[in-house]
Scaffold this motif. Structure first.
Motif, PDB file in Angstrom:
ATOM      1  N   LEU A  83      43.072  42.053  46.288  1.00 22.54           N
ATOM      2  CA  LEU A  83      44.093  41.511  46.582  1.00 22.54           C
ATOM      3  C   LEU A  83      44.358  40.882  47.980  1.00 22.54           C
ATOM      4  CD1 LEU A  83      47.348  41.595  45.728  1.00 22.54           C
ATOM      5  CD2 LEU A  83      47.331  43.834  46.296  1.00 22.54           C
ATOM      6  N   THR A  84      43.590  41.879  48.908  1.00 21.26           N
ATOM      7  CA  THR A  84      43.811  41.306  50.406  1.00 21.26           C
ATOM      8  C   THR A  84      43.388  39.954  50.435  1.00 21.26           C
ATOM      9  OG1 THR A  84      43.685  43.684  50.976  1.00 21.26           O
ATOM     10  CG2 THR A  84      43.085  41.933  52.585  1.00 21.26           C
ATOM     11  N   ILE A  85      42.094  39.455  49.937  1.00 22.45           N
ATOM     12  CA  ILE A  85      41.579  38.333  49.920  1.00 22.45           C
ATOM     13  C   ILE A  85      42.272  37.250  49.336  1.00 22.45           C
ATOM     14  CG2 ILE A  85      39.639  36.739  48.826  1.00 22.45           C
ATOM     15  CD1 ILE A  85      37.598  39.353  49.286  1.00 22.45           C
ATOM     16  N   LEU A  86      43.064  37.383  48.190  1.00 21.31           N
ATOM     17  CA  LEU A  86      44.069  36.503  47.704  1.00 21.31           C
ATOM     18  C   LEU A  86      45.079  36.422  48.544  1.00 21.31           C
ATOM     19  CD1 LEU A  86      45.128  35.120  45.366  1.00 21.31           C
ATOM     20  CD2 LEU A  86      46.235  37.144  44.487  1.00 21.31           C
ATOM     21  N   VAL A  87      45.565  37.287  49.163  1.00 23.52           N
ATOM     22  CA  VAL A  87      46.943  37.159  49.989  1.00 23.52           C
ATOM     23  C   VAL A  87      46.433  36.419  51.293  1.00 23.52           C
ATOM     24  CG1 VAL A  87      48.354  38.353  51.633  1.00 23.52           C
ATOM     25  CG2 VAL A  87      48.072  39.348  49.139  1.00 23.52           C
ATOM     26  N   TRP A 139      56.125  40.437  49.561  1.00 21.78           N
ATOM     27  CA  TRP A 139      56.690  41.085  48.543  1.00 21.78           C
ATOM     28  C   TRP A 139      55.594  41.204  47.336  1.00 21.78           C
ATOM     29  CZ3 TRP A 139      57.126  39.884  43.227  1.00 21.78           C
ATOM     30  CH2 TRP A 139      57.919  40.603  42.532  1.00 21.78           C
ATOM     31  N   PHE A 140      54.860  40.351  47.001  1.00 20.48           N
ATOM     32  CA  PHE A 140      53.918  40.306  45.965  1.00 20.48           C
ATOM     33  C   PHE A 140      52.880  41.266  46.376  1.00 20.48           C
ATOM     34  CE2 PHE A 140      49.674  38.866  44.532  1.00 20.48           C
ATOM     35  CZ  PHE A 140      50.072  38.908  42.955  1.00 20.48           C
ATOM     36  N   GLN A 141      52.252  41.327  47.625  1.00 22.15           N
ATOM     37  CA  GLN A 141      51.209  42.082  48.048  1.00 22.15           C
ATOM     38  C   GLN A 141      51.794  43.722  47.777  1.00 22.15           C
ATOM     39  OE1 GLN A 141      49.912  42.408  52.175  1.00 22.15           O
ATOM     40  NE2 GLN A 141      48.192  43.359  51.587  1.00 22.15           N
ATOM     41  N   ASN A 142      52.994  44.053  48.311  1.00 26.53           N
ATOM     42  CA  ASN A 142      53.340  45.334  48.300  1.00 26.53           C
ATOM     43  C   ASN A 142      53.716  45.648  46.702  1.00 26.53           C
ATOM     44  OD1 ASN A 142      53.648  45.899  50.958  1.00 26.53           O
ATOM     45  ND2 ASN A 142      55.436  44.715  51.108  1.00 26.53           N
ATOM     46  N   TRP A 143      54.121  44.928  46.020  1.00 28.05           N
ATOM     47  CA  TRP A 143      54.311  45.108  44.386  1.00 28.05           C
ATOM     48  C   TRP A 143      53.045  45.279  43.700  1.00 28.05           C
ATOM     49  CZ3 TRP A 143      53.200  41.539  40.398  1.00 28.05           C
ATOM     50  CH2 TRP A 143      53.568  42.061  39.034  1.00 28.05           C
ATOM     51  N   ARG A 144      52.010  44.457  44.153  1.00 29.61           N
ATOM     52  CA  ARG A 144      50.596  44.808  43.370  1.00 29.61           C
ATOM     53  C   ARG A 144      49.975  46.033  44.212  1.00 29.61           C
ATOM     54  NH1 ARG A 144      49.501  44.723  39.300  1.00 29.61           N
ATOM     55  NH2 ARG A 144      47.116  44.648  39.839  1.00 29.61           N
ATOM     56  N   ALA A 200      51.120  49.147  42.339  1.00 28.93           N
ATOM     57  CA  ALA A 200      50.844  49.193  40.972  1.00 28.93           C
ATOM     58  C   ALA A 200      49.374  49.622  41.096  1.00 28.93           C
ATOM     59  CB  ALA A 200      50.803  47.825  40.455  1.00 28.93           C
ATOM     60  N   ILE A 201      48.368  49.301  42.212  1.00 27.42           N
ATOM     61  CA  ILE A 201      46.952  49.624  41.977  1.00 27.42           C
ATOM     62  C   ILE A 201      47.043  51.341  42.517  1.00 27.42           C
ATOM     63  CG2 ILE A 201      44.962  49.588  43.497  1.00 27.42           C
ATOM     64  CD1 ILE A 201      45.436  46.292  43.656  1.00 27.42           C
ATOM     65  N   ASP A 202      47.853  51.421  43.435  1.00 27.42           N
ATOM     66  CA  ASP A 202      48.074  53.033  43.871  1.00 27.42           C
ATOM     67  C   ASP A 202      48.450  53.833  42.751  1.00 27.42           C
ATOM     68  OD1 ASP A 202      47.373  52.022  46.562  1.00 27.42           O
ATOM     69  OD2 ASP A 202      49.439  52.346  47.371  1.00 27.42           O
ATOM     70  N   ASP A 203      49.384  53.485  42.169  1.00 32.81           N
ATOM     71  CA  ASP A 203      49.797  54.204  40.854  1.00 32.81           C
ATOM     72  C   ASP A 203      48.545  54.445  39.731  1.00 32.81           C
ATOM     73  OD1 ASP A 203      52.189  54.728  41.893  1.00 32.81           O
ATOM     74  OD2 ASP A 203      53.265  53.107  40.952  1.00 32.81           O
ATOM     75  N   GLU A 204      48.155  53.255  39.665  1.00 34.84           N
ATOM     76  CA  GLU A 204      47.041  53.267  38.588  1.00 34.84           C
ATOM     77  C   GLU A 204      45.797  54.427  38.918  1.00 34.84           C
ATOM     78  OE1 GLU A 204      43.238  49.991  37.123  1.00 34.84           O
ATOM     79  OE2 GLU A 204      45.016  49.221  38.082  1.00 34.84           O
ATOM     80  N   PHE A 205      45.717  54.593  40.338  1.00 36.85           N
ATOM     81  CA  PHE A 205      44.536  55.352  40.683  1.00 36.85           C
ATOM     82  C   PHE A 205      45.058  56.543  40.888  1.00 36.85           C
ATOM     83  CE2 PHE A 205      42.473  51.285  40.586  1.00 36.85           C
ATOM     84  CZ  PHE A 205      41.216  51.352  40.006  1.00 36.85           C
TER      85      PHE A 205
END
Length: 88
Positions: free
Chosen positions: A19-23, A69-74, A77-82
């Motif tokens: 995600l960081t690389i994409l952002v 906004w996209f980075q925080n949203w994703r 979601a990653i935090d919740d998944e794990f």
């Protein structure tokens, strides 16, 4: 630490890193590539302004807000998944 926890942590950091690389890639595009193309973009207009000027003055700022906004949203979601998300 058990092997399952290590694998879970590794998958979490892999998704976070991707995600960081994409952002960062999007940030480079809007902060370095678009300004480099401003000359050729100015041949087109948007709302009566040269497109290159508009992309530098407004478009990049809008893009940065959307990227944040996209980075925080994703990441949420990653935090919740794990299981690292905030509990309501």
């Amino acid at each position: 630490m058990s092997i399952d926890n290590t694998e879970l942590r590794d998958r979490y950091w892999q998704k976070t890193r991707n995600l960081t690389i994409l952002v960062l890639g999007l940030w480079v595009f809007f902060s370095l590539i678009i300004p480099a193309l401003v000359g050729s973009l100015n041949s087109m207009t948007f709302l009566g302004f040269p497109l290159g000027f508009y992309m530098i003055a407004q478009g990049s700022l809008i893009a940065f807000v959307v990227i944040i906004w996209f980075q925080n949203w994703r990441q949420d979601a990653i935090d919740d998944e794990f299981g690292f998300g905030e509990e309501s």
